[in-house]
Design a protein around this motif. Structure first.
Motif, mmCIF file in Angstrom:
data_model
loop_
_atom_site.group_PDB
_atom_site.id
_atom_site.type_symbol
_atom_site.label_atom_id
_atom_site.label_comp_id
_atom_site.label_asym_id
_atom_site.label_seq_id
_atom_site.Cartn_x
_atom_site.Cartn_y
_atom_site.Cartn_z
ATOM 1 N N UNK A 1 -16.589 -10.753 6.819
ATOM 2 C CA UNK A 1 -14.621 -11.419 7.182
ATOM 3 C C UNK A 1 -13.769 -11.346 5.320
ATOM 4 N N UNK A 2 -13.239 -10.201 5.848
ATOM 5 C CA UNK A 2 -11.905 -10.147 4.221
ATOM 6 C C UNK A 2 -11.520 -11.771 4.465
ATOM 7 N N UNK A 3 -11.331 -11.786 3.251
ATOM 8 C CA UNK A 3 -10.080 -13.186 3.020
ATOM 9 C C UNK A 3 -9.824 -12.602 1.356
ATOM 10 N N UNK A 4 -8.971 -13.889 0.846
ATOM 11 C CA UNK A 4 -9.192 -13.503 -0.054
ATOM 12 C C UNK A 4 -9.357 -14.823 -1.233
ATOM 13 N N UNK A 5 -10.236 -14.783 -2.317
ATOM 14 C CA UNK A 5 -10.713 -15.497 -3.641
ATOM 15 C C UNK A 5 -9.951 -16.802 -3.883
ATOM 16 N N UNK A 6 -8.542 -16.341 -4.328
ATOM 17 C CA UNK A 6 -6.971 -16.980 -4.459
ATOM 18 C C UNK A 6 -6.686 -18.291 -3.280
ATOM 19 N N UNK A 7 -7.741 -17.768 -2.348
ATOM 20 C CA UNK A 7 -6.915 -18.872 -1.614
ATOM 21 C C UNK A 7 -7.118 -20.466 -1.312
ATOM 22 N N UNK A 8 -7.239 -20.971 -1.116
ATOM 23 C CA UNK A 8 -7.125 -22.802 -1.051
ATOM 24 C C UNK A 8 -8.071 -23.236 0.034
ATOM 25 N N UNK B 1 -15.962 -12.347 2.726
ATOM 26 C CA UNK B 1 -16.117 -11.495 1.305
ATOM 27 C C UNK B 1 -14.656 -11.721 1.059
ATOM 28 N N UNK B 2 -14.242 -13.039 0.261
ATOM 29 C CA UNK B 2 -13.108 -13.154 -0.553
ATOM 30 C C UNK B 2 -12.518 -12.093 -1.688
ATOM 31 N N UNK B 3 -11.322 -11.172 -1.111
ATOM 32 C CA UNK B 3 -11.397 -10.165 -2.050
ATOM 33 C C UNK B 3 -10.931 -11.165 -3.057
ATOM 34 N N UNK B 4 -11.453 -10.546 -4.114
ATOM 35 C CA UNK B 4 -11.217 -11.113 -6.216
ATOM 36 C C UNK B 4 -9.706 -9.987 -6.368
ATOM 37 N N UNK B 5 -9.320 -9.450 -5.875
ATOM 38 C CA UNK B 5 -8.726 -8.547 -6.748
ATOM 39 C C UNK B 5 -7.441 -7.732 -5.597
ATOM 40 N N UNK B 6 -5.896 -7.967 -6.341
ATOM 41 C CA UNK B 6 -5.270 -6.966 -4.955
ATOM 42 C C UNK B 6 -4.110 -6.274 -5.786
ATOM 43 N N UNK B 7 -2.930 -5.843 -4.910
ATOM 44 C CA UNK B 7 -1.761 -4.793 -5.342
ATOM 45 C C UNK B 7 -2.008 -4.081 -6.196
ATOM 46 N N UNK B 8 -0.681 -3.286 -6.792
ATOM 47 C CA UNK B 8 -0.794 -2.375 -7.247
ATOM 48 C C UNK B 8 -0.752 -2.672 -9.377
ATOM 49 N N UNK C 1 -18.085 -10.520 -13.797
ATOM 50 C CA UNK C 1 -18.778 -11.442 -14.341
ATOM 51 C C UNK C 1 -19.810 -12.288 -13.928
ATOM 52 N N UNK C 2 -19.175 -13.003 -12.692
ATOM 53 C CA UNK C 2 -19.550 -13.850 -12.045
ATOM 54 C C UNK C 2 -20.858 -13.152 -11.070
ATOM 55 N N UNK C 3 -20.612 -12.263 -10.940
ATOM 56 C CA UNK C 3 -21.578 -11.499 -9.385
ATOM 57 C C UNK C 3 -21.368 -10.522 -9.717
ATOM 58 N N UNK C 4 -21.124 -9.281 -10.577
ATOM 59 C CA UNK C 4 -21.394 -8.169 -11.382
ATOM 60 C C UNK C 4 -20.800 -7.371 -9.578
ATOM 61 N N UNK C 5 -19.525 -8.048 -8.904
ATOM 62 C CA UNK C 5 -19.083 -7.647 -7.572
ATOM 63 C C UNK C 5 -17.524 -7.549 -7.937
ATOM 64 N N UNK C 6 -16.684 -6.766 -7.420
ATOM 65 C CA UNK C 6 -15.253 -7.049 -7.246
ATOM 66 C C UNK C 6 -15.408 -6.465 -6.040
ATOM 67 N N UNK C 7 -14.073 -7.439 -4.966
ATOM 68 C CA UNK C 7 -13.543 -6.383 -4.099
ATOM 69 C C UNK C 7 -11.862 -6.583 -4.004
#
Length: 504
Positions: free
Chosen positions: A333-340, A356-363, A378-384
């Protein structure tokens, strides 16, 4: 705990971001309210709201004998910091790259003889260390202990130890939210200015989608796209598919995706988040069952959805439960890491689905995309990473009113930079990445150390391969694993057998 387990001691009051930062490393730690008598078993001691200079006799003895103490606290001066420059010894960064920051934080002036680990372009010393006996004390500003900078602290600590290892996910995914999507034959100014007399339908399916396929070919990317049938606001019966019917390109794109190297995930019948305050249980069950029938009729019986993205990145446990009832195959389930909201951390729900709170978005801006991605590495060795086909004409997502050509160039540069500097990262579909993240949290490696060597054990039946950031000063021999990539001071290691050893 075991004397030979690689572990940290944290001293001080609870701090949610520090706890999460440590949890994400899978490394062992003890959290105490005060310094404990025996410190020699710890690889580092972290003081929350600690005091520099260190005066506790036990801590002084610990550092004199080679220990590392990390003082996280407020400084003595408030300064505006334009950006963060991370020393390459802390983590490999793109050349001349500065993490955008633009905030005022409390920093501490380093004593003479200190070594800077993180600075700014206005020559501020933000994170630094000073040698003490055979050991060292690291100062880290409390104001940098924030959700998005968790990984920074972890890399600061691990990079300064004589030997360290950190389990990582080693995966990244690219989510295309809202595709295929309904279009409305609109002639929007921002499109016609650049492309002449074309509609939003033509932009999505004749301009945007071919460009995205070109990117996938160039960088070898496996997208996961997230289909949305309508943008109506219906939360009660009847649930019409009029918008889908009005956009014949949606079906053509779905058929094309079905026979491609891309994964089709689901975004929903419409764009209303699956939450208890928006849907009744009965209507949500109904709409999801209708969506399921629609997908079977459209994509055939062999199509199974494994990935779901929450509209507006919002979902609650009620929504998750309903989703899994209708679509038990969903793993991600994709959400956002920026979410509160609650579902904005990597976690496993109902023992089967990974948030999976997605870490990166946009252009753009490009440097922000890089920052969000590298901090996540740096945190988990993944970006989404996620984007949308209609970002071009969204005021929120294209605030500078850039052209499609400009947005595409920025996106291409970002992907190119990440591939150039982090070539070890595996690109996977969202569902594959979800599987890896599930395994990462469920099957914890046992990490032990003795006389400068480290062993990593996975019980029989656990999944291989697994990946790690390894730092060792001087020559070493690796058993039960192989080096995937080396930056010199940071080595990416793949564990290929249940027991891996790094012997000095």
């Amino acid at each position: 705990g075991d004397n030979d387990t690689f572990r940290f001691l944290v001293v001080g009051q609870d701090n949610a971001d520090l706890r999460k930062a440590l949890d994400y490393t899978l490394l062992s730690y003890d959290w105490k309210s005060a310094v404990v008598p025996v410190l020699s078993i710890y690889d580092a001691v972290i003081l929350v709201n600690g005091i520099f200079p260190v005066s506790d006799s036990r801590l002084l003895e610990y550092t004199t004998n080679g220990g590392t103490v990390v003082v996280i606290s407020k400084g003595d001066v408030q300064k505006y910091i334009p950006d963060l420059i991370v020393d390459n010894n802390v983590f490999p960064m793109p050349k001349d790259y500065k993490l955008p920051f633009s905030k005022s934080i409390s920093v501490k002036r380093p004593p003479s003889g200190a070594v800077n680990l993180i600075t700014s372009s206005s020559q501020d010393s933000l994170v630094w260390k000073i040698n003490l006996g055979l050991g060292q004390v690291i100062f880290y500003p409390l104001d940098l202990l924030k959700k998005e900078y968790r990984g920074l602290l972890i890399q600061v600590i691990l990079s300064q130890l004589p030997i360290s290892i950190q389990p990582i996910v080693n995966s990244w995914s690219m989510f295309i939210d809202d595709f295929p999507l309904p279009a409305y034959k609109r002639k929007l100014d921002i499109i016609t200015r650049e492309f002449g007399d074309i509609t939003d339908n033509e932009f999505y399916y004749n301009v945007w989608w071919p460009a995205m396929k070109q990117l996938a070919r160039e960088f070898g990317i496996k997208y996961t796209t997230f289909f949305v049938a309508n943008y109506n606001a219906s939360v009660t019966w009847p649930f019409s598919f009029q918008e889908y019917t009005n956009t014949p390109q949606q079906l053509l794109a779905l058929k094309e995706l079905l026979n491609s190297n891309f994964e089709i995930g689901i975004h929903g019948y419409n764009h209303i988040p699956l939450t208890a305050d928006r849907w009744s249980a009965e209507q949500l069950d109904l709409v999801l069952s209708i969506l399921k029938i629609f997908l079977r009729n459209t994509l055939g019986k062999s199509y199974i959805p494994y990935s779901y993205v929450a509209p507006d990145n919002i979902i609650d446990l009620f929504g998750v439960e309903k989703l899994l009832k209708s679509f038990p195959s969903i793993k991600v389930i994709g959400t956002t890491y920026r979410g509160a909201n609650t579902l904005s951390e990597f976690e496993i729900l109902f023992d089967k689905v990974v948030v999976v709170p997605r870490t990166t978005y946009g252009y753009y801006p490009e440097d922000t995309l890089i920052a969000n991605s590298v901090l996540a590495l740096m945190s988990l060795g993944t970006y989404q990473y996620f984007l949308h086909p209609d970002d071009l004409f969204s005021k929120d997502r294209n605030p500078d009113g850039k052209t499609w050509k400009e947005m595409y160039e920025s996106l291409r540069n970002f992907l190119s930079t990440m591939k150039q500097y982090y070539p070890f990262l595996r690109n996977q579909w969202a569902s594959e990445s979800g599987d890896v993240i599930y395994t990462f949290f469920k099957e914890r490696p046992i990490i032990k150390k003795e006389s400068g060597s480290i062993s990593v054990s996975l019980p029989i039946g656990y999944h291989l391969p697994r990946y790690y950031y390894l730092r060792v000063s001087g020559p070493f021999t690796l058993y039960g694993g192989k080096i995937v990539y080396s930056y010199g001071n940071l080595i990416i290691v793949e564990q290929t057998e249940n027991k891996m050893e790094i012997r000095k």
